[in-house]
Design an enzyme around this catalytic site. Sequence first.
Site, PDB file in Angstrom:
ATOM      1  N   HIS A 212       0.731  -1.217   0.169  1.00 24.25           N
ATOM      2  CA  HIS A 212      -0.215  -0.019   0.357  1.00 24.25           C
ATOM      3  C   HIS A 212       0.661   1.017  -0.268  1.00 24.25           C
ATOM      4  O   HIS A 212       0.333   2.502  -0.312  1.00 24.25           O
ATOM      5  CB  HIS A 212      -1.192   0.132   0.871  1.00 24.25           C
ATOM      6  CG  HIS A 212      -0.461   0.628   2.552  1.00 24.25           C
ATOM      7  ND1 HIS A 212       0.133  -0.557   3.476  1.00 24.25           N
ATOM      8  CD2 HIS A 212      -0.400   1.383   3.116  1.00 24.25           C
ATOM      9  CE1 HIS A 212       0.918  -0.080   4.351  1.00 24.25           C
ATOM     10  NE2 HIS A 212       0.865   0.821   4.358  1.00 24.25           N
TER      11      HIS A 212
HETATM   12  C1  UD1 Z   1      -1.937   5.683   6.074  1.00 23.33           C
HETATM   13  C2  UD1 Z   1      -1.065   6.444   7.170  1.00 23.33           C
HETATM   14  C3  UD1 Z   1       0.236   4.937   6.367  1.00 23.33           C
HETATM   15  C4  UD1 Z   1      -0.434   3.654   6.902  1.00 23.33           C
HETATM   16  C5  UD1 Z   1      -1.990   3.224   6.174  1.00 23.33           C
HETATM   17  C6  UD1 Z   1      -2.214   1.696   6.826  1.00 23.33           C
HETATM   18  C7  UD1 Z   1      -0.434   9.335   6.235  1.00 23.33           C
HETATM   19  C8  UD1 Z   1       0.641   9.440   5.809  1.00 23.33           C
HETATM   20  N1  UD1 Z   1      -0.288   7.261   5.911  1.00 23.33           N
HETATM   21  O1  UD1 Z   1      -1.840   5.277   4.300  1.00 23.33           O
HETATM   22  O2  UD1 Z   1       1.430   5.182   7.594  1.00 23.33           O
HETATM   23  O3  UD1 Z   1       0.827   2.701   6.977  1.00 23.33           O
HETATM   24  O4  UD1 Z   1      -2.797   4.352   7.136  1.00 23.33           O
HETATM   25  O5  UD1 Z   1      -3.231   1.169   5.969  1.00 23.33           O
HETATM   26  O6  UD1 Z   1      -0.859   8.652   7.664  1.00 23.33           O
HETATM   27  N2  UD1 Z   1      -9.075   5.312   0.782  1.00 23.33           N
HETATM   28  C9  UD1 Z   1      -9.952   4.547   1.276  1.00 23.33           C
HETATM   29  N3  UD1 Z   1     -10.928   4.404   2.482  1.00 23.33           N
HETATM   30  C10 UD1 Z   1     -10.399   4.361   3.102  1.00 23.33           C
HETATM   31  C11 UD1 Z   1      -9.013   5.138   3.396  1.00 23.33           C
HETATM   32  C12 UD1 Z   1      -8.514   5.603   2.219  1.00 23.33           C
HETATM   33  O7  UD1 Z   1     -10.592   4.216  -0.311  1.00 23.33           O
HETATM   34  O8  UD1 Z   1     -11.085   4.153   4.237  1.00 23.33           O
HETATM   35  C13 UD1 Z   1      -8.226   5.131   0.068  1.00 23.33           C
HETATM   36  C14 UD1 Z   1      -8.746   6.458  -0.605  1.00 23.33           C
HETATM   37  O9  UD1 Z   1      -8.258   6.557  -2.362  1.00 23.33           O
HETATM   38  C15 UD1 Z   1      -7.243   7.326  -0.145  1.00 23.33           C
HETATM   39  C16 UD1 Z   1      -5.899   6.548  -0.339  1.00 23.33           C
HETATM   40  O10 UD1 Z   1      -6.949   4.982   0.419  1.00 23.33           O
HETATM   41  O11 UD1 Z   1      -7.057   8.173  -1.000  1.00 23.33           O
HETATM   42  C17 UD1 Z   1      -4.770   6.505   1.124  1.00 23.33           C
HETATM   43  O12 UD1 Z   1      -5.571   7.249   2.310  1.00 23.33           O
HETATM   44  P1  UD1 Z   1      -5.023   8.063   3.152  1.00 23.33           P
HETATM   45  O13 UD1 Z   1      -5.268   7.431   4.051  1.00 23.33           O
HETATM   46  O14 UD1 Z   1      -4.384   8.657   2.554  1.00 23.33           O
HETATM   47  O15 UD1 Z   1      -3.046   6.572   3.558  1.00 23.33           O
HETATM   48  P2  UD1 Z   1      -2.873   5.033   3.650  1.00 23.33           P
HETATM   49  O16 UD1 Z   1      -2.025   4.572   2.338  1.00 23.33           O
HETATM   50  O17 UD1 Z   1      -4.364   4.408   3.495  1.00 23.33           O
END
Ligand code: UD1
Length: 362
Positions: A212
């Site tokens: 991820h």
């Molecule tokens: C975040 C943390 C990372 C952690 C990870 C665990 C930061 C910078 N990164 O990364 O350290 O290892 O969580 O999973 O804080 N999305 C969904 N549904 C959700 C959440 C996210 O669809 O419930 C999608 C969205 O398209 C979003 C993307 O995932 O833009 C990334 O989510 P984001 O929370 O920005 O970062 P993670 O990659 O989950």
Amino acid sequence: MKVLSVVGARPQFVKLAPVAQALARTGRVEHVIVHTGQHYDAKMSDVFFEDLAIPAPDVHLGVGSGSHGVQTGAMLTGLDPVLSEHLPDWVLVYGDTNSTLAAAVSAVKMHLPVAHLEAGLRSFNRRMPEEHNRVLTDHAADLLLAPTDEAMRHLTTEGLAERSVMVGDVMTDVCHLVRDKVADTPLADALDVTGFGDGLDLGQPFLLATIHRPDNTDTRDRLGAILDALRAAPAPVVLLAHPRLVAKAAEHGLDLVGGSLYSTSPLAYPQMVRAVMGAAGVVTDSGGLQKEAFLLGTPCTTIRPETEWVETLAGGWNVLDDDLTRLADVAVREAPIAPRGTPYGDGHTAERVAQVLLDRAR
Ligand code: UD1
């Protein structure tokens, strides 16, 4: 004493679980839980609160996804009035996500004491958003709760020793408890293979994978190379697809199946622990999963150039393979004979955290 925990992303819910229980057991702490809403899918959030018996959040900011600045800024905007209302003795922040940094910044600007759980981890890779979040949070916080001796060394090198206490790792607390609960659960109940057609037999060795991190998902070349390597793996690979991976694969026009590769949704925590226990190996870029594999005695191959959890590398329990040249040879390997020791604590870290917070409250 009043402690206000701020969480928002999946690994933080896992860390919150033993801490919430330990704070409750003291009988002396009012614990307010604030969920930023960084993770909002039921499988990324709600199931963790349910399975790990975490009290429902008192406040939900509903921030959702966005660029780092937009997401972190929205959290800051949402947190200010919440912190003003509660004026806790400690704002407790967890790990290294944007939710961690936002809560630390909001609290220090309001002169509220901040404690950082899982302080002192360093990858020294400034491309990782988590590395910025850790460094900035550690230098802003008043109390640094370190999970390992290595983390204490980093904090000392950065001049932060006086604010630091080595407590151990709360993920060991929760991982061991859940391991004992799910040990007798049939693997097929944890990992539903009905969606995989006839191709997957959980009686045979299989690999459990997660990918991820932005460095692995955000360009088509890199993600394509990782998926090709997984398709060519010497055993079936069950890829638990994080929403970011699904979104990026779709954007790049890449398939998450084919060859050895099967994909399914992220697992709830107990199912994840059981699946790791049943897998021949783990392939991941997650920090938490590297450590869970180590704690559960499953060899891990990490698709990153470095790890913050350097203790997992001892004896070959974890192998780094950023350039994907070793995966085919090492992903399925015998568990090392080398004893793992207990570099991540004794499973009672959350109790120490509660005590340190009580002892050091102003
Ligand atoms: C975040 C943390 C990372 C952690 C990870 C665990 C930061 C910078 N990164 O990364 O350290 O290892 O969580 O999973 O804080 N999305 C969904 N549904 C959700 C959440 C996210 O669809 O419930 C999608 C969205 O398209 C979003 C993307 O995932 O833009 C990334 O989510 P984001 O929370 O920005 O970062 P993670 O990659 O989950």
